[in-house]
Motif scaffolding. Structure first.
Motif, mmCIF file in Angstrom:
data_model
loop_
_atom_site.group_PDB
_atom_site.id
_atom_site.type_symbol
_atom_site.label_atom_id
_atom_site.label_comp_id
_atom_site.label_asym_id
_atom_site.label_seq_id
_atom_site.Cartn_x
_atom_site.Cartn_y
_atom_site.Cartn_z
ATOM 1 N N SER A 1 44.155 33.920 46.177
ATOM 2 C CA SER A 1 45.155 33.014 47.572
ATOM 3 C C SER A 1 46.355 32.500 47.114
ATOM 4 N N THR A 2 46.526 31.706 46.152
ATOM 5 C CA THR A 2 47.510 31.131 45.907
ATOM 6 C C THR A 2 49.371 31.926 45.849
ATOM 7 N N ARG A 3 48.740 33.787 44.824
ATOM 8 C CA ARG A 3 49.545 34.455 45.246
ATOM 9 C C ARG A 3 49.913 35.300 46.688
ATOM 10 N N GLU A 4 48.474 34.708 47.280
ATOM 11 C CA GLU A 4 48.997 35.377 49.285
ATOM 12 C C GLU A 4 49.580 34.507 49.387
ATOM 13 N N ALA A 5 49.202 33.618 49.571
ATOM 14 C CA ALA A 5 49.590 32.288 50.339
ATOM 15 C C ALA A 5 51.261 31.866 50.139
ATOM 16 N N ILE A 6 51.277 32.172 48.629
ATOM 17 C CA ILE A 6 53.348 31.866 48.680
ATOM 18 C C ILE A 6 53.651 32.933 48.873
ATOM 19 N N LYS A 7 53.334 34.620 49.180
ATOM 20 C CA LYS A 7 54.424 35.901 49.710
ATOM 21 C C LYS A 7 54.879 35.306 51.573
ATOM 22 N N ARG A 8 53.542 34.940 52.259
ATOM 23 C CA ARG A 8 54.031 33.922 53.189
ATOM 24 C C ARG A 8 53.727 33.456 53.137
ATOM 25 N N ILE A 9 54.091 32.067 52.189
ATOM 26 C CA ILE A 9 55.433 31.299 53.160
ATOM 27 C C ILE A 9 56.423 31.615 52.828
ATOM 28 N N LYS A 10 56.947 32.597 51.396
ATOM 29 C CA LYS A 10 57.933 32.780 51.582
ATOM 30 C C LYS A 10 58.926 33.692 52.521
ATOM 31 N N GLU B 1 56.273 33.599 57.640
ATOM 32 C CA GLU B 1 55.065 33.568 58.472
ATOM 33 C C GLU B 1 53.685 32.130 58.576
ATOM 34 N N VAL B 2 53.941 31.894 57.704
ATOM 35 C CA VAL B 2 52.575 30.522 57.878
ATOM 36 C C VAL B 2 53.439 29.292 56.793
ATOM 37 N N GLU C 1 49.732 25.323 56.655
ATOM 38 C CA GLU C 1 48.566 26.074 57.316
ATOM 39 C C GLU C 1 47.720 26.867 56.321
ATOM 40 N N VAL C 2 48.394 26.941 54.898
ATOM 41 C CA VAL C 2 47.843 27.155 53.865
ATOM 42 C C VAL C 2 47.381 27.162 52.917
ATOM 43 N N LYS C 3 47.097 25.538 53.343
ATOM 44 C CA LYS C 3 46.438 24.227 52.214
ATOM 45 C C LYS C 3 45.695 23.789 51.489
ATOM 46 N N ASP C 4 44.191 24.658 51.856
ATOM 47 C CA ASP C 4 43.474 24.343 51.395
ATOM 48 C C ASP C 4 43.457 26.286 50.909
#
Length: 551
Positions: A173-182, A185-186, A190-193
């Protein structure tokens, strides 16, 4: 031409700076996250009482910013091959899991803001820099002035790395969230969890849990070994109860208590209170056959005298006693410093302690021994006992010995080529030793050896020439059977097997003509130039000719 310096303490830093200032490239390899070595842990230095951090940190910054110095911190040397002028060195860079610099632009990524450390869930990990006297988080900075100024994730204590999960966040989930932050997208909120707390607070997005070991291959002309020293384990002296009583500590731990950036901000606090009766026990571990360290460590007398002075400054009514067998104040201005401290009301008693035991019903301890000057026993009650532990070769020195094929003296420090005339040279041309890895010494002597080693290295780097040993081994190709017996015995690694010709070959740049191969070769193929068997037989014949009976 380039150089590798192994060890980023005060010695390695000065050696690297001198060579870099001369215009040559230097690769400085340090196994910990920051350069500076043990000097970075000190409060003040004797006999001038200069602030250690004040005089060291500017040099650390110089090293970190020098264009000719490639700083490889948190790294270890894995392989060393070749010979003078053509050494091959393989360095393993351990992952920090924090991006220090942008790989394309070279710009600083981690700003050292500390928000990640404050947010980390793991906050009670023993702090190695403070010798376990304080705590740190799983993502940490060794100390505020560390160079490089980049945080490091402890892979053994970070639950994201050990368990694959931190809170609700997982590695995936961390890998995917970092991609979206960079990608924009978010936002982090929004993806703190989906991300751990450290990543959520990191503005530059420099935390990367997918970092791996990196192998760096170097080709250099010379090598300087400056691996430094560590303290002798006080547990080797069970009579002093180190590790049993919390008010028995060693000298380096006292340095951290006295240091303003230490766990108590420079206040001497033991068992939650300020000690009044303090006893120093000298030669703890060194000059002792039972511990295996028979040599004098040279610095213990002076650092205990320094500690006594610094404690007296902080605790004016403290009663301090130094138990010694000999005070060795051999350096420049050392004797004057010793005389000055004696005048401050500190009690010097000749005769080491035989044991330390706890007073019944109290957290105070009793130090028992014999005063060899008065010839009578003594018992001293104390709130704190400080063991003046000596110096030993640094952890991991055996690995460096194996890789560089250097020798060790009986005390396990690196063996120099000659103790008087070649104190920084070694039996391997192009490899030099400097500082405490060669033997116990104080800071001025370590810096002096650093400059000597860098000067010796610059001779080869500047001229591009080296004198080789004239008497080397020689292999008779017609007699060699390729059994490789000599290869395993050569202490310098000068023999190489030629797989095509199935014979041994000698690297004359490495060979020192010791004769091991000559004595071991079953076919008689190995011989010494200018020292062949027929020459020896001729000498024997000439010597015994006069003894032959007349015909």
């Amino acid at each position: 031409p380039e150089t590798v310096v192994i060890g980023g303490g005060i010695t390695g830093m000065y050696a690297a700076l001198d060579i870099a200032n001369a215009g040559y490239k230097v690769h400085l390899v340090e196994r910990t996250p920051t350069i500076g070595g043990h000097m970075l842990q000190f409060d003040k230095t004797f006999p001038t009482l200069d602030c250690a951090a004040c005089i060291l940190t500017p040099r650390m910054v110089d090293v970190g910013q020098h264009p000719n110095i490639d700083l490889l911190s948190y790294s270890e040397v894995e392989e060393v091959g070749g010979s003078i002028g053509n050494f091959t060195v393989k360095v393993r860079r351990k992952p920090r899991y924090v991006v220090e610099k942008d790989p394309v632009t070279g710009a600083i990524v981690c700003t050292g803001c500390g928000l990640c450390a404050d947010a980390c869930r793991m906050q009670k990990i023993p702090n190695e820099f403070n010798l376990g006297l304080g705590k740190r988080s799983a993502i940490y900075f060794p100390m505020p002035q560390a160079v490089p100024a980049c945080y490091t994730v402890d892979p053994e204590n970070c639950i994201m790395l050990t368990k694959g999960k931190c809170g609700k966040a997982t590695l995936e989930s961390t890998r995917e969230a970092i991609k979206r932050i960079k990608s924009g997208e978010v936002t982090r909120e929004e993806v703190k969890d989906e991300i751990p707390l450290c990543v959520a607070t990191c503005g530059p997005n420099c935390i990367d849990f997918d970092m791996k070991d990196e192998i760096v291959d170097l080709n250099v002309g010379t090598i300087i070994v400056a691996t430094g020293t560590d303290v002798i384990d006080p547990m080797l002296m069970p009579e002093y109860k180190y590790g049993v009583y919390p008010n028995v500590i060693h000298g380096l731990e006292m340095e951290r208590l006295l240091a303003p950036n230490g766990p108590t901000q420079g206040k001497v606090i033991i068992n939650g209170k300020e000690p009044k009766d303090i006893v120093f026990i000298q030669c703890a571990g060194s000059r002792n056959k039972q511990t295996g360290y028979e040599y004098c460590s040279r610095v213990c007398c002076m650092y205990s005298i320094k500690h006594a002075h610094l404690i007296k400054e902080r605790i004016h009514d403290a009663n301090l006693s130094i138990l010694y067998q000999d005070i060795r104040a051999y350096g420049k201005a050392f004797e004057e410093f010793y005389d000055r401290i004696k005048g401050e009301g500190i009690n010097f008693r000749r005769g080491l302690a035989s044991e330390v035991y706890q007073k019944p019903g109290s957290d105070r301890v009793v130090v028992r021994g014999e005063d060899t000057m008065l010839g009578e026993p003594y018992e001293l009650e104390a709130d704190l006992v400080v063991l003046a532990t000596g110096l030993r070769p640094a952890d991991g020195v055996e690995k460096v010995v194996r890789l560089t094929k250097l020798s060790q003296s009986a005390d396990k420090f690196f063996l120099e080529a000659h103790p008087k005339l070649r104190p920084v040279d070694t039996a391997v041309d192009g490899i030099f030793v400097a500082g405490c890895c060669q033997g116990p010494k104080d800071i001025p002597d370590s810096v002096a050896q650093a400059k000597a080693a860098s000067s010796s290295s610059l001779i080869y780097l500047g001229t591009g020439k080296a004198k080789l040993e004239a008497i080397t081994s020689e292999i008779n190709e017609e007699l060699c059977t390729g059994c490789r017996t000599c290869e395993a015995l050569c202490p310098y690694g000068a023999l190489e097997f030629d797989a095509e010709e199935t014979i041994m070959r000698v690297n004359e740049a490495i060979c020192k003509g010791c004769g091991c191969c000559n004595g071991a070769c079953p076919s008689g193929a190995a011989s010494m130039r200018h020292f062949r068997d027929r020459q020896i037989y001729a000498q024997i014949e000439a010597l015994t000719e006069a003894l032959a009976p007349p015909s």
